[in-house]
Design an enzyme around this catalytic site. Sequence first.
Site, mmCIF file in Angstrom:
data_model
loop_
_atom_site.group_PDB
_atom_site.id
_atom_site.type_symbol
_atom_site.label_atom_id
_atom_site.label_comp_id
_atom_site.label_asym_id
_atom_site.label_seq_id
_atom_site.Cartn_x
_atom_site.Cartn_y
_atom_site.Cartn_z
ATOM 1 N N CYS A 50 33.616 -13.108 23.342
ATOM 2 C CA CYS A 50 33.620 -14.688 24.188
ATOM 3 C C CYS A 50 32.066 -14.231 25.008
ATOM 4 C CB CYS A 50 34.311 -14.953 25.313
ATOM 5 S SG CYS A 50 34.633 -13.843 26.640
ATOM 6 N N SER A 107 30.390 -4.037 30.938
ATOM 7 C CA SER A 107 30.624 -6.393 31.273
ATOM 8 C C SER A 107 30.367 -7.296 32.387
ATOM 9 C CB SER A 107 32.229 -6.004 31.034
ATOM 10 O OG SER A 107 33.234 -5.205 30.454
ATOM 11 N N ASP A 113 39.570 -5.375 31.796
ATOM 12 C CA ASP A 113 40.188 -4.891 31.087
ATOM 13 C C ASP A 113 40.390 -5.127 29.893
ATOM 14 O OD1 ASP A 113 41.981 -3.488 32.830
ATOM 15 O OD2 ASP A 113 43.037 -5.049 33.314
ATOM 16 N N GLN A 118 38.667 -4.248 23.117
ATOM 17 C CA GLN A 118 38.771 -5.450 22.306
ATOM 18 C C GLN A 118 37.246 -4.312 20.987
ATOM 19 O OE1 GLN A 118 36.203 -7.483 24.125
ATOM 20 N NE2 GLN A 118 37.757 -9.588 24.752
ATOM 21 N N GLY A 192 45.145 -16.709 26.826
ATOM 22 C CA GLY A 192 45.714 -18.012 27.523
ATOM 23 C C GLY A 192 47.516 -18.056 28.243
#
Length: 407
Positions: A50, A107, A113, A118, A192
């Site tokens: 993202c 990040s 985490d 990823q 989600g």
Amino acid sequence: MAIEMTGIDHSAAGIDIRMIFSFTKKSTQEFYTYIKEMPGVEGCVLLSTCIRTELWVSTSADQGGDLYEVLCRFRGVDPECYRDYFSFRREREAVRHLFRLAGGLRSRILGEDQILSQVGDALAFSRENYAADHVLETLFRQAVTAGKKIKTGVTLSSADPSVVHVMIRELSQNGMSFSGKKCMVIGNGAMGKLAAVLLREQGADVTMTVRQYHSGLVDIPADCARIDYGRRMELFPRCDYVVSATASPYYTLPFHLVEQAVRKPVVLVDLAVPRDIDPAAGALPDVTLFDVDSFRKEAQSEEQRLAIREAEEILTEQMEQFFVWYDCVDVIPLIQTLKQEMAGDLCPRLSGTLRGLPLKDSERQQLEREIEAAAQRAANRLLFGLRDDLDPQTFRECLSGIRKVYR
């Protein structure tokens, strides 16, 4: 052989620019097919999250292409428009970037985490599509190993390290409460589900959407209701908060549906890239819209700065192990040849002794195979032990000398 990367992330570009270069699983597969046909590309890994998209390749000496232009051609955009948003790295600089990335040092949220999984998932998906070669395979695996060492040995953040945790914290700090509020979470992936769990912990009444063809298979967090994705707009008018975090290439909440459904003040949170919620919906009366860029990286404390230095020491040690391997990767075929020749030299010397033993032919052949395998293991230990203890140039000279002996 060389390692190269180019990438775009939240530090250089807003979400509207990053969306242009974001990839779904399907488009990633298509890109792997596209780039593998390029001359000079030995391996490729594409990391798309993202907040960043990064293209990693290992190339042969005759590869002279511009990775950024490769991405632009695949996306069908003008390379002149977005070059300033991209970073470009190769060899040691590229390796250091990946190790720091896997360690959570690059990040938006220090020590988060998700980035570690990823990076590992990006390698796994490249492997599934036969795109990763042995160089990128080794690089990414060792970067993940370094990230795990940091995760288990260094406390980079005293807070819960994820954008969802930051979302909850910052909305609460801005005076928004969740207790007793009606919340809908669109998307039942990892992000989600985490959003649903945290909202429930805050006392919210949470409903998650599921696709109809998945409705009997998808696990959702305890105490959360479920609704078919196609009925989400029926629930929307009663919601105080709607969080969307899917991998859909299309809006889950387009403007016209939001405009028709708004009945009271509602907070929309879009955690997806590409966007799930039409940004135009943020201009509607009674709608407050946040996206993933709304949740800032916190200032570092002195404690965190000390932890970063500790993490950097771990990364330096792990990177050096990779460089010991990488600096000699081109001679690995020679090492394999020498192992076989050294073992092949030993076995004939023992053949007379073996013939004198009271063994059946099958037993003698089995013993010969075991001796050859043991000789190869001993040669392997010797050669790679030299590699680990000597500088690359001296090691190459040693290999050359051993090669002459067996030639």
